[in-house]
Each structure stands twice: as C-alpha cells, then as structure tokens.
Motif scaffolding. Structure first.
Motif, PDB file in Angstrom:
ATOM      1  N   VAL A  11      18.126 -23.112  -1.544  1.00  0.00           N
ATOM      2  CA  VAL A  11      17.981 -21.726  -1.968  1.00  0.00           C
ATOM      3  C   VAL A  11      16.816 -21.078  -1.213  1.00  0.00           C
ATOM      4  N   PRO A  12      17.021 -19.923  -0.595  1.00  0.00           N
ATOM      5  CA  PRO A  12      15.896 -19.231   0.049  1.00  0.00           C
ATOM      6  C   PRO A  12      14.857 -18.816  -0.994  1.00  0.00           C
ATOM      7  N   LEU A  13      13.640 -19.287  -0.836  1.00  0.00           N
ATOM      8  CA  LEU A  13      12.567 -18.934  -1.760  1.00  0.00           C
ATOM      9  C   LEU A  13      11.796 -17.745  -1.186  1.00  0.00           C
ATOM     10  N   TYR A  14      12.527 -16.692  -0.907  1.00  0.00           N
ATOM     11  CA  TYR A  14      11.958 -15.453  -0.392  1.00  0.00           C
ATOM     12  C   TYR A  14      13.020 -14.373  -0.532  1.00  0.00           C
ATOM     13  N   GLY A  15      12.627 -13.112  -0.316  1.00  0.00           N
ATOM     14  CA  GLY A  15      13.603 -12.023  -0.372  1.00  0.00           C
ATOM     15  C   GLY A  15      13.374 -11.054  -1.505  1.00  0.00           C
ATOM     16  N   GLU A  16      14.187 -10.017  -1.529  1.00  0.00           N
ATOM     17  CA  GLU A  16      14.044  -8.900  -2.453  1.00  0.00           C
ATOM     18  C   GLU A  16      14.191  -9.319  -3.907  1.00  0.00           C
ATOM     19  N   ARG A  17      15.025 -10.326  -4.175  1.00  0.00           N
ATOM     20  CA  ARG A  17      15.288 -10.719  -5.563  1.00  0.00           C
ATOM     21  C   ARG A  17      14.005 -11.098  -6.308  1.00  0.00           C
ATOM     22  N   TYR A  18      13.053 -11.668  -5.586  1.00  0.00           N
ATOM     23  CA  TYR A  18      11.836 -12.118  -6.248  1.00  0.00           C
ATOM     24  C   TYR A  18      10.952 -10.960  -6.693  1.00  0.00           C
ATOM     25  N   ARG A  19      11.113  -9.800  -6.084  1.00  0.00           N
ATOM     26  CA  ARG A  19      10.361  -8.634  -6.527  1.00  0.00           C
ATOM     27  C   ARG A  19      10.996  -8.010  -7.757  1.00  0.00           C
ATOM     28  N   THR A  20      12.320  -7.972  -7.783  1.00  0.00           N
ATOM     29  CA  THR A  20      13.019  -7.256  -8.847  1.00  0.00           C
ATOM     30  C   THR A  20      13.281  -8.119 -10.079  1.00  0.00           C
ATOM     31  N   ASP A  21      13.556  -9.413  -9.873  1.00  0.00           N
ATOM     32  CA  ASP A  21      13.916 -10.245 -11.018  1.00  0.00           C
ATOM     33  C   ASP A  21      13.562 -11.707 -10.768  1.00  0.00           C
ATOM     34  N   PRO A  22      12.268 -12.035 -10.660  1.00  0.00           N
ATOM     35  CA  PRO A  22      11.903 -13.429 -10.380  1.00  0.00           C
ATOM     36  C   PRO A  22      12.327 -14.382 -11.489  1.00  0.00           C
ATOM     37  N   ALA A  23      12.201 -13.949 -12.747  1.00  0.00           N
ATOM     38  CA  ALA A  23      12.573 -14.834 -13.852  1.00  0.00           C
ATOM     39  C   ALA A  23      14.051 -15.173 -13.805  1.00  0.00           C
ATOM     40  N   GLY A  24      14.879 -14.180 -13.476  1.00  0.00           N
ATOM     41  CA  GLY A  24      16.316 -14.436 -13.358  1.00  0.00           C
ATOM     42  C   GLY A  24      16.629 -15.383 -12.215  1.00  0.00           C
ATOM     43  N   MET A  25      15.886 -15.249 -11.122  1.00  0.00           N
ATOM     44  CA  MET A  25      16.093 -16.121  -9.973  1.00  0.00           C
ATOM     45  C   MET A  25      15.716 -17.559 -10.311  1.00  0.00           C
ATOM     46  N   TYR A  26      14.608 -17.747 -11.002  1.00  0.00           N
ATOM     47  CA  TYR A  26      14.189 -19.099 -11.371  1.00  0.00           C
ATOM     48  C   TYR A  26      15.200 -19.749 -12.312  1.00  0.00           C
ATOM     49  N   ALA A  27      15.700 -18.956 -13.263  1.00  0.00           N
ATOM     50  CA  ALA A  27      16.701 -19.484 -14.188  1.00  0.00           C
ATOM     51  C   ALA A  27      17.973 -19.881 -13.450  1.00  0.00           C
ATOM     52  N   GLN A  28      18.364 -19.071 -12.463  1.00  0.00           N
ATOM     53  CA  GLN A  28      19.554 -19.373 -11.669  1.00  0.00           C
ATOM     54  C   GLN A  28      19.372 -20.655 -10.863  1.00  0.00           C
ATOM     55  N   ILE A  29      18.204 -20.825 -10.269  1.00  0.00           N
ATOM     56  CA  ILE A  29      17.915 -22.044  -9.512  1.00  0.00           C
ATOM     57  C   ILE A  29      17.975 -23.265 -10.423  1.00  0.00           C
ATOM     58  N   ARG A  30      17.364 -23.156 -11.607  1.00  0.00           N
ATOM     59  CA  ARG A  30      17.363 -24.290 -12.527  1.00  0.00           C
ATOM     60  C   ARG A  30      18.776 -24.622 -12.991  1.00  0.00           C
ATOM     61  N   GLU A  31      19.575 -23.594 -13.284  1.00  0.00           N
ATOM     62  CA  GLU A  31      20.940 -23.825 -13.765  1.00  0.00           C
ATOM     63  C   GLU A  31      21.799 -24.516 -12.703  1.00  0.00           C
ATOM     64  N   LYS A  32      21.602 -24.132 -11.442  1.00  0.00           N
ATOM     65  CA  LYS A  32      22.432 -24.682 -10.374  1.00  0.00           C
ATOM     66  C   LYS A  32      21.945 -26.040  -9.889  1.00  0.00           C
ATOM     67  N   HIS A  33      20.628 -26.212  -9.816  1.00  0.00           N
ATOM     68  CA  HIS A  33      20.086 -27.401  -9.168  1.00  0.00           C
ATOM     69  C   HIS A  33      19.305 -28.326 -10.085  1.00  0.00           C
ATOM     70  N   GLY A  34      18.987 -27.891 -11.297  1.00  0.00           N
ATOM     71  CA  GLY A  34      18.199 -28.747 -12.169  1.00  0.00           C
ATOM     72  C   GLY A  34      16.711 -28.534 -11.983  1.00  0.00           C
ATOM     73  N   PRO A  35      15.881 -29.472 -12.475  1.00  0.00           N
ATOM     74  CA  PRO A  35      14.435 -29.267 -12.510  1.00  0.00           C
ATOM     75  C   PRO A  35      13.728 -29.399 -11.163  1.00  0.00           C
ATOM     76  N   VAL A  36      14.409 -29.968 -10.163  1.00  0.00           N
ATOM     77  CA  VAL A  36      13.844 -30.079  -8.806  1.00  0.00           C
ATOM     78  C   VAL A  36      14.916 -29.601  -7.828  1.00  0.00           C
ATOM     79  N   ALA A  37      14.629 -28.518  -7.117  1.00  0.00           N
ATOM     80  CA  ALA A  37      15.662 -27.872  -6.313  1.00  0.00           C
ATOM     81  C   ALA A  37      15.285 -27.840  -4.838  1.00  0.00           C
ATOM     82  N   PRO A  38      16.283 -28.011  -3.948  1.00  0.00           N
ATOM     83  CA  PRO A  38      16.016 -27.830  -2.515  1.00  0.00           C
ATOM     84  C   PRO A  38      15.898 -26.345  -2.204  1.00  0.00           C
ATOM     85  N   VAL A  39      14.831 -25.955  -1.520  1.00  0.00           N
ATOM     86  CA  VAL A  39      14.615 -24.550  -1.194  1.00  0.00           C
ATOM     87  C   VAL A  39      14.231 -24.403   0.272  1.00  0.00           C
ATOM     88  N   LEU A  40      14.309 -23.160   0.727  1.00  0.00           N
ATOM     89  CA  LEU A  40      13.856 -22.808   2.065  1.00  0.00           C
ATOM     90  C   LEU A  40      12.744 -21.783   1.936  1.00  0.00           C
TER      91      LEU A  40
END
Length: 402
Positions: A11-40
C-alpha cells in the motif's frame, strides 16, 4: 531483495488520502492486511507498517530485535540522494539513534535533566507567555491561532526551560516562525543559527551553571560530551516545538467543533484535559514514525520479517486498533501510543512537560477569549507523518488592555 520488496500488494503510504481521511486509510490497511502491512514509502521504497496495537507494543518493547540504528537498513542502496525522508533515517549523533548501554546512559541523563524542571514554575511561565501572545491580537477581534499563538508558545517555553534568556528566546521564536513554509535553504540557515545559539548556551552554562536542562546535562556523572549535549538539546527543542504546537492546535480545533467540548468554553476548565487526551487518541500529532530495523529474521503479526527490514511505527493506527479501542469506546485512559513506548519512546518526563505547556496554552486562551468562534473550516496539513492544522482562524469579542 527482501520479502516486503517483492510484494505486489504493498500500500502506498503517501498521497492525498492521508490528508483527507487518515483514520479511514489506516482502517482499510488493517482490514486488508492485518496488524503488519507491506507498504511503499515516498519514491516506492518498501517497508513494513505496524498498525496493530499489540504488535507495535512488541516492536517498541524489544529494542534488541527491533533496533534504532538505521545504518542496519537493507534498503539504503535503493534510496536516491534527494529522497525527502532522508532526514528521518540518516543516522546522527543524537540520543534518538543510540542503542544499548550508550542509549541508556544518554536517555537517563536527559530524563534526569528534564526531571529537574520545576513543573509549577513551568506552568506559570507558559501562562505568562500565553498571556503575552494573546495581548498582541486581543483587541483585533480576530486571529489566526496557529501562527499567532499555538506555534509560538512551546518553542519559547522550552528554550527558556533550557536557560535561554527571555529576550533571546523571543527572537529565536521569531526567527523560526519567519521561515515556516519558506525554502529549504532558509530553513537550514535557521537550523544552523539554532545550533550556534545552543552551542553558545552550553559554553556559557559550563562557566556559569544554573537551574536548567543544559546545566544538569553538563553536571551529570555520565560525563556527556559537547556533541552529545548539543544534539540532545536540539532534539528537545525541535520535538517540543513541532509536536506540542500541533497538540495545542488540534485540541483548540476539537473544542471549537465538537459541541460536547464547545459548550464548556465559557466555563469549565475540566474539559481541557479530556480534550487533550482525546486528541492523542484520535488526532495524535505524530501519526507514524520511522522507524525500527529488524536485527535478524523473525515473524511479526503473521509476517516474515527479514534482517535489515524497515519498520514504520503506525502510532495513530495502533491507537485506533479495535482490539484495544472498540468503535465508540471510551478514551479516558492514557494507554495510547502517541509518545511511543519502551526505551526509545519519548523520555520521561517529556510527555508530562509537553502536557503542561499544551494545557496552559489552551486554558489561558479560553479564559481570556471565552467566545471564540471558528471562522473557517479546519484544514489539515498533508502529511503521513504528522497531523496538524494549516490554519486556525477565529473571531471573538475584542478585549482591550487597560
């Protein structure tokens, strides 16, 4: 090539989403990848994102397995010279990158020096600084509280706590504030002047010690060197400035937009502490932190971690982990990860000092200007790493000094 570098679902750990909805992005990462996620990271540099509370606790507790010396990272050969995250990862002589006995020596001396600060005197100092800042705009009936208020108090208070004379501390704040948003060259020039000021301060305190942080560091029996003292003082000043500024701004923003806090603006100080605590859970100033390096092959959160892999500490994501904070759950406790954890977390009593500065700043503001009204919608600063307001414009009934 490491396992995380091979991942095609990172998951790219950068971009516009983090300004507008960081909490939603973190929840999405956790739901898809679990507690430890591969990111860029920016530039598509691979890393592991630790977003589970228990996993983050494990990483920050085990400083032997997940170490702080970033020279161990196996990704250095992939990083360009102009990579924007280099300042976060390039090893420097500050306490932040030390390990083992050396870290305990340095961190212990810094904690002892900070523990020498009289917290009652600090609170009074912050109230006086806050009053002086408000005096400058109280008669105007409007202000932009980030630049005119929240950004000015932490650095000035911390500088004076370190023994910088009040007049010099005021000029230092004006210097730093004058380059916010300007060119990198201007910012580096100010950083150089800040280093020079701290070196002069250390030289002066060696000859004329006082009751302040650098004097205690100089007198510590572990015999810190000049480079160690200077680099650690700069860490204290800069960390206190950025993070406490955002803590103050985020708290004022919360109290001006959430009715359960706003209704007490004209009366109750009791809600300020609740607001400060809630911000650390929901809008913590430090969202993510680079990082830790695995010292050997291991597993974490069901992932295979290779020696040399970079771990990104997902502080905000861990705070929102439903395993420890169910949706709508109370946040009255102080178990958040906002200050990190373990021997590389924010050194005691730095969090308490930051809270004194933030609490005094918010309380004085609502006492002096009880009818504050937000005049624009909140605009958040776009950063994966920090969470803070770009501007905080308000209006209020003008008050004039006698």
């Amino acid at each position: 090539m490491t396992d995380v570098a091979r991942r095609t679902d990172a998951v790219p750990l950068y971009g516009e989403r983090y300004r507008t909805d960081p909490a939603g992005m973190y929840a999405q990462i956790r739901e898809k990848h679990g507690p430890v996620a591969p990111v860029l990271l920016e530039g598509d540099i691979p890393a592991w994102f630790v977003c589970g509370y228990r996993e983050l606790h494990q990483v920050t507790t085990d400083a032997t397995l997940f170490a702080r010396d970033t020279r161990r990272w196996n990704g250095w050969e992939t990083v360009p010279d102009d990579w924007p995250l280099l300042p976060h990862l390039v090893h420097n002589p500050s306490v932040m990158f030390t390990e083992g006995p050396d870290h305990r020596r340095r961190a212990g001396a810094l904690s002892d020096a900070l523990d020498s600060v009289d917290q009652f005197e600090l609170a009074s100092l912050c109230e006086r600084i806050a009053d002086q800042a408000i005096d400058r705009f109280a008669g105007a009936g409007e202000a932009e509280l980030m630049s005119q208020y929240a950004s000015r108090i932490p650095l000035r208070a911390t500088a004076m706590m370190c023994g910088v004379p009040e007049s010099a501390a005021r000029m230092l704040v004006d210097d730093v504030m004058g380059v916010l948003g300007s060119s990198t060259a201007n910012q580096m020039a100010v950083f150089g002047r800040l280093q020079d000021e701290m070196q002069r301060l250390v030289d002066h305190k060696r000859v004329s010690p006082g009751s302040d942080v650098p004097s205690h560091l100089l007198a510590d029996p572990v015999n810190l060197g000049d480079e160690e003292i200077l680099s650690d003082l700069l860490v204290v000043l800069l960390q206190a400035h950025q993070q406490t500024t955002n803590w103050i701004g985020n708290t004022i923003g919360l109290m001006l937009t959430e009715e359960r806090f706003a209704i007490t603006l004209s009366g109750g100080r009791a809600s300020v502490g609740d607001a400060l605590n809630e911000v650390l859970w929901h809008d913590t100033p430090t969202q993510n932190y680079l990082g830790r390096i695995a010292t050997r092959d291991t597993s974490l959160g069901g992932r295979r971690i290779r020696a040399g892999d970079l771990m990104v500490l997902g502080l905000a994501a861990a705070n929102a982990d439903p395993q420890v904070r169910p949706a709508g759950g109370a946040v009255g406790n102080r178990a958040m990860m906002s200050f990190g954890h373990g021997e590389h977390g924010c050194p005691y009593p730095a969090p308490e000092i930051a809270e004194i500065i933030a609490k005094a700043s918010v309380e004085v503001l609502i006492d002096r200007l009880p009818d504050l009204v937000l005049s624009e919608a909140l605009e958040w600063r776009s950063s994966v790493w920090t969470r803070g307001l770009v501007r905080l414009p308000v209006t209020f009934t003008p008050t004039y000094l006698p």
